[in-house]
Design an enzyme around this catalytic site. Sequence first.
Site, mmCIF file in Angstrom:
data_model
loop_
_atom_site.group_PDB
_atom_site.id
_atom_site.type_symbol
_atom_site.label_atom_id
_atom_site.label_comp_id
_atom_site.label_asym_id
_atom_site.label_seq_id
_atom_site.Cartn_x
_atom_site.Cartn_y
_atom_site.Cartn_z
ATOM 1 N N ASN A 603 -1.372 4.886 -5.958
ATOM 2 C CA ASN A 603 -1.753 4.746 -7.365
ATOM 3 C C ASN A 603 -1.070 3.638 -8.163
ATOM 4 O OD1 ASN A 603 -3.528 7.042 -7.403
ATOM 5 N ND2 ASN A 603 -1.723 8.340 -7.327
ATOM 6 N N TYR A 604 0.071 3.129 -7.721
ATOM 7 C CA TYR A 604 0.840 2.249 -8.612
ATOM 8 C C TYR A 604 1.169 0.864 -8.062
ATOM 9 C CZ TYR A 604 1.392 6.277 -11.636
ATOM 10 O OH TYR A 604 1.134 7.326 -12.469
ATOM 11 N N MET A 605 1.360 0.718 -6.761
ATOM 12 C CA MET A 605 1.730 -0.576 -6.199
ATOM 13 C C MET A 605 0.466 -1.328 -5.777
ATOM 14 S SD MET A 605 5.136 0.493 -3.967
ATOM 15 C CE MET A 605 4.158 0.783 -2.525
#
Length: 653
Positions: A603-605
């Site tokens: 979800n974030y990187m």
Amino acid sequence: QYAMQSFLWWNAADPPPGCQWGTMEHAGVSFPEAYEPHGVKMLYSGEPVELTPLQEEAATFFAAMDPDGMHLGNKKTAPIFIKNFFKDFRAVLGSKHKIKDFKKCDFEPIRKHLNEQKIIRKAITDEERKANKEDRNQALFKFGYAIVDGHLERVGNYNMEPPGAFRGRGEHPKMGKLKSRVMPEQVFLNVSECARVPTCPVPGHAWGDIRHDPQVQWLAQWKENINNQVKYMQLAAQSSFKGKSDRSKYNKAALLCKNIDKIRKSYKSHLKSKNMETKQLATATWVIDRLALRVGGEKDTDEEADTVGCCSLRLEHLHFDPNEEGGDNKEIELEFLGKDSMLFKQTIDFGATMYNDNNGMGEQVYANLKAFCKKKKKDDQVFETINPTMLNTHLKQFMDGLSAKVFRTYNASKTLQDELRKTEKLISWKNLTPAQKVVEYNNANREVAILCNHQKTVSKAQETQLETIGTKLKTLKYQKKVLKAILKKLNKGETKAIPVKKNEKKMVEAAANAVANAKKQKERAKTNAEKIAATEADEKAKQQRREATEYKFTQAHLWEKIPTKDQVVKRITTWTAKIAKMEMDLKHKDDNKEVSLGTSKINYMDPRISVSWCKRNEVPIEKIFSKTLRDKFNWAMAVAPDWEFNADLGKED
């Protein structure tokens, strides 16, 4: 699979403006089978109780809970769970039913029956297992795919959630409530006007409504009864819808690369503002940027879990000078339940160099937080003059679409890229093997996970696995020591006291025969008693096989006859490599046992950072991304080795 992989959505024409698709067709939702009563009676005041099928189903939901598990075995959560369950159970029973007091209820007969059923299911034969898999595949082929704009897409959650006792996370105030069975009449489907309306799979029922709305992505929607929230059936994570959303999200976060200095300059200039709202906005933005906290929002804690973010921090969540060092100590321990009721507990030293270098103003933020907490009660808000809407509106003046959530994606991606670049500059980097490079990648990933507070609970299986690896490592080290002693004796010309491998063939064959006999016993089993006996025989045979495997491992370093010096030297080299690899595996698993590396990857990187790193360093992408992630991020796989996460990405959308 190949049909879906061949569709390159990033090269395809976009749908009409404001639309997500032009045509869409799917098979609707798959519902769980109707409840079949088992007829086992619960006890009330020691006496069997007659229950209707609906009442028996509710009682069975409670009996299925492990009395020593994380809900009923926890002193904090058990009273909440029991109170909520019994309230809903009483509603199902009706006011005239004789069950009035939970303490007089005994669900053990049903629990015993359920445990027996688990044992019976373990006696499944290979043929039955194959048939079950075929049934699942049939459901997948029927409900698991949609045709969108003429191409095939996987559907995500096509199975309707079954009824049961709501579990929630942490100390959720609604845990234990009865989750109702969702019927087709509660479900709205979304298909294109030209598509065939799916046949309702539940006889005697019909869909609640049929929509033709190309402006939304959902395929089906319904409302669940626990939190009264609308739930959706959507395309899977590897779909073009999700891919477009992901790429847009990461490109927007990359735009922060050119705006971050301007934003930081702005909030730093307002940290000393005399206007309280301006000062709190600046302080909250600093906290979200530097500590990667979520924005947070107001919740009704009687109805929802008391999870907290930056804007909803209360005085009770901040502990100044937690170690009582006194003097000019500028530490604050932040402790609260974050998203999914995961504990955030970190001590932040606002006086540390990392928060004050380059005019970081960590000490000013500390002073502000201390001032915000003065003369307040423990349940008072720290940032009482602002809310998430105000904060996000404030951020949009710096960049279109900027919200507090974008900061987390930016910080996660930038941290990963910086950490990876840092290790690549090491003199020893070129000498590392691909496996060692993966360890360094995981270390960088862990820094991101810690920054974003991506934690996980250590399971019993993980603890057992760590113990097993630790025991094996000790055995390997002992075996290497024995090998060195053998070499020493051979060099002296001594052969009498050299240990040789004992016959393990009989033990291995006996275990293999036991497993084969247990399999035959399963195939012959017809009655429940025979199936239970077959399961017990199977578990005993598997334990016998494990013991045989362990015995083989304990003498794997030895030979059946006296070895030569060359054989011993080669085996010492092999054992040295095995020990090094196992030590690395153990350290990696131990370091990451409480940190969820997967959440930040998913979800974030920005996945393009990882793909370009793999290409640059000749590390197979399979070592970093599972097949699921490779399918999800197929759009990222073509980037060049020198690709960078920077502001130029924002121009791609």
